[in-house]
Design an enzyme around this catalytic site. Structure first.
Site, mmCIF file in Angstrom:
data_model
loop_
_atom_site.group_PDB
_atom_site.id
_atom_site.type_symbol
_atom_site.label_atom_id
_atom_site.label_comp_id
_atom_site.label_asym_id
_atom_site.label_seq_id
_atom_site.Cartn_x
_atom_site.Cartn_y
_atom_site.Cartn_z
ATOM 1 N N ASP A 72 -2.774 6.216 -3.573
ATOM 2 C CA ASP A 72 -1.804 5.559 -3.129
ATOM 3 C C ASP A 72 -1.136 4.818 -4.422
ATOM 4 O OD1 ASP A 72 -3.430 3.907 -2.745
ATOM 5 O OD2 ASP A 72 -2.503 3.168 -0.815
ATOM 6 N N SER A 90 1.079 -0.999 -0.005
ATOM 7 C CA SER A 90 0.142 0.324 0.229
ATOM 8 C C SER A 90 0.862 1.758 0.437
ATOM 9 C CB SER A 90 -1.047 0.106 0.671
ATOM 10 O OG SER A 90 -2.062 0.828 1.471
ATOM 11 N N ASP A 114 -5.632 2.053 -3.742
ATOM 12 C CA ASP A 114 -7.469 1.639 -3.327
ATOM 13 C C ASP A 114 -7.645 2.618 -2.456
ATOM 14 O OD1 ASP A 114 -5.423 1.260 -0.520
ATOM 15 O OD2 ASP A 114 -5.603 -0.667 -0.084
ATOM 16 N N ASP A 153 -0.716 0.901 -4.881
ATOM 17 C CA ASP A 153 -1.966 0.204 -5.146
ATOM 18 C C ASP A 153 -2.755 0.558 -5.141
ATOM 19 O OD1 ASP A 153 -2.360 1.033 -2.328
ATOM 20 O OD2 ASP A 153 -3.161 -1.436 -1.836
#
Length: 658
Positions: free
Chosen positions: A347, A194, A351, A349
């Site tokens: 961010d 993340s 999400d 990734d």
């Protein structure tokens, strides 16, 4: 055992006797070296022992990286990079090999995790009398070693009899969630940490419903993974192995077609010609989907050019976290130059999404995750009623216990249920699965293949229509075709909110003040105490335990009126479902202030969530009242955090004295 290994073991034992190494560290080093084939392991441990880097060895080996309900996460580059790990890389380049250690993200732990997951999927198929090979979908972000870890996971899965579909390049967490259901796979894997620092990486597992694994699957997978202590295995015969296939553009297009259905007022979007948007993917996966989606929807946007490339160093920010103001600096500077109305950032990734808006005084203003989520919830509920989609009381929003109560107040006003879950979108994903399965079986055949309008009709008629879900940590969702937080969808939805404000000749912060004036002023302060390494993990555990055994009864002169201990009490949500046990305590004070405390599941910190609210006495705040209330509440939250920090120091100090 070679003479080199014997000599190293003797030195390690002497370090244990002298108190320099933990016994568990010594045991895990011996276990790894006993099975090691690459001399990388021996050379790295030898160098650290030669340099008396006992703290580094303890951090790397004090435990085997446990596969938890969120998968794996840890350092993939050590605090000290050994010569063997550096390999042929330059001093300022990514090391050639990942961090050696049982408590690190490396090929050893990727291997273990994948073999355990595949074993569980095969057992699951056998229980259901399914003869086909299990199928996995694998995605990765642009972090260091992510591509290599994804390739190793696919290879290990195939050699153990599982088909693996691997994205051709970096892809987001929400697209992986979508792809698992779209491809009717048994599970999915995302290699990502993340928004953690560049030296970290992780391994997240999704089940066939596209949501992160929960019970009973979580415990079953954890047991399989944690039982594996070596990376050695014998591949199945070729005719029993799985196939590795590459996926990409087709999934992108299918996902984007579904994202387009998140827009509630397409006509307003088409007319929002004056809205100007700056977007940054912070060197991550968001650029893959968000750029073509904003183009498709007709928004006027620019991307921060320096941050529009994959780069695991995240060189333009201190942390690639859209929660942090610093991460949005370049985007805000560009917005100032271009006189843009809105900044959105995702961010690595993709999400999570953060945002800054041009305020009524002309300056760019950062919004909190709670404020973004509340605006999204309010706009989507209001618009669905205005357009006649909602006219019954079977709709629901979902938030976590540590997300603002403003969203609950909005839901109550419109007659929607507000369901609260533990932190983690997997619990929201589980609710979406429950709502799907509430639809009569004969009507939900091929549910995943139905158009959004069809599934909406089914949910409105037979189940619960999910309008919005969110958590304070900048995660949002507006539909059930993704079973995790969705930064791609969040950008699209929030751009629509900004377009709505613009259509009314308002700024977004004026729209937010309108919501506060109507429902009450709700403010939150999120903070944490960081404790790294083996010693830090011990401090976090001690602090978390102390709030259970020695809870607050009064804080800053305000009496605690209720305590929820999620580890020891049986707590049910508004729908009657039991909340899983978790190390979290929530204290409510007589003035409606709330304090929640919980250890982070992914980072070396203990988190504190502070909540305050003021409701209007005469139906609605006027602008003067609202300004005064904002100042008062802000000061109260600052005092409360000061008090909690001193209290935490006292709790740790008392334990040391005993």
């Amino acid at each position: 055992m070679s003479a080199d290994v014997e000599e190293l073991n003797s030195r390690i034992e002497r370090a244990v006797v002298r108190g320099q190494l933990l016994k568990s560290t010594a045991k895990n080093i011996r276990t790894l070296l006993a099975e090691a084939t690459p001399d990388l392991y021996l050379r790295s441990v030898n160098q650290l022992a030669d340099g008396c880097e006992w703290s580094e060895l303890n951090d790397r080996f004090y435990k085997t990286l446990a596969f938890g309900t969120g998968g794996l996460r840890g350092r993939t580059i050590g605090k000290i990079v050994t010569v063997a790990e550096r390999g042929n890389a330059g001093e300022h380049e990514r090391p050639e090999f990942p961090c050696v250690g049982t408590n690190a993200m490396n090929f050893f732990n990727i291997n273990r995790a994948t073999r355990g997951l595949v074993a569980y999927l095969k057992d699951s198929n056998r229980r259901q009398q399914i003869s086909a090979k299990p199928k996995l979908v694998i995605a990765h972000d642009p972090r260091f070693f992510s591509k290599e870890f994804a390739e190793v996971a696919a290879k290990v899965a195939a050699e153990n009899g599982c088909d693996a579909c691997v994205f051709e390049g970096p892809r987001s967490v929400p697209e992986l969630s979508f792809a698992v259901r779209y491809l009717k796979a048994n599970a999915g894997i995302v290699i990502t940490a993340s928004h953690n620092p560049p030296y970290d990486n992780g391994y997240k597992v999704y089940f066939s419903d596209g949501a992160q694994v929960i019970e009973p699957h979580a415990s079953g997978i954890i047991a399989k993974v944690n039982a594996i202590t070596t990376e050695s295995f014998t591949p199945l015969p070729k005719d029993r192995q799985g196939k590795v296939t590459t996926i990409g553009k087709d999934i992108d297009q299918a996902y984007m077609r579904r994202l387009e259905t998140l827009i509630l007022d397409p006509q307003m979007i088409r007319e929002a010609k004056s809205l100007r948007i700056i977007y940054t993917p912070l060197h991550g996966t968001g650029s893959v989907i968000i750029k073509p989606m904003l183009t498709r929807l007709g928004f006027d946007f620019q991307v921060v050019p320096e941050q529009d490339r994959f780069d695991g160093r995240f060189p333009t920010v201190k942390s690639p976290n859209p929660e942090n103001a610093e991460a949005l600096t370049m985007a805000i500077n560009l917005a100032q130059k271009q006189d843009a109305d809105l900044v959105v950032a995702t961010d690595p990734d993709c999400d999570r999404m953060g945002a800054a808006v041009r305020s009524k005084d002309g300056k760019m203003k950062l919004l909190t995750g709670n404020q973004i989520g509340s605006l999204l919830a309010w706009y989507r509920i209001k618009t669905l009623f205005d357009t006649g989609v909602l006219n019954e009381q079977n709709a629901v929003i979902i938030k976590t216990f540590v997300t603002t109560d403003l969203q609950k107040a909005i839901a109550d006003y419109y007659g929607l249920r507000c369901v609260e879950t533990l932190t983690g979108f997997k619990y929201i994903g589980a609710k979406l699965g429950k709502y799907e399965h509430t639809i009569p079986e004969q009507l939900r055949q091929n549910y995943v293949d139905l158009a959004e309008q069809q599934t909406r009709r089914l949910r409105l008629a037979h189940s619960s229509f999910y309008v919005f879900g969110g958590e304070e940590s900048y995660g949002y969702s507006g539909a059930d075709f993704v079973r995790d937080k969705d930064g791609n969808g969040a950008v699209i939805m929030f751009c629509e909110v900004a377009a709505y404000a613009k259509s009314r000749r308002q700024t977004v912060d004026e729209l937010l003040d309108q919501v506060f004036a109507t429902f009450g002023y709700f403010a939150e302060k999120n903070a944490s105490l960081v404790f790294e390494g083996a010693e830090g993990a011990n401090k976090i555990a001690r602090l978390a335990e102390s709030y259970s055994t020695h809870p607050f009864f009064e804080v800053l002169g305000s009496v605690v009126t209720s305590i929820k201990n999620f580890e020891t009490q049986t707590i049910r949500d508004i729908e009657g479902d039991e909340i899983p046990k978790e190390k979290m305590s929530i204290f409510e004070l007589e003035d409606r202030t709330r304090i929640a405390v919980r250890p982070s599941g992914t980072e070396p910190k203990i988190k504190y969530y502070l909540f305050a609210q003021r409701r209007p006495e005469n139906g609605k705040f006027d602008s003067g009242e609202l300004a005064r209330v904002k100042a008062q509440v802000g000061e109260e939250l600052d005092r409360l955090w000061d008090c909690l920090q001193k209290d935490a120091e006292s709790r740790l100090g008392q334990r040391n004295e005993r």
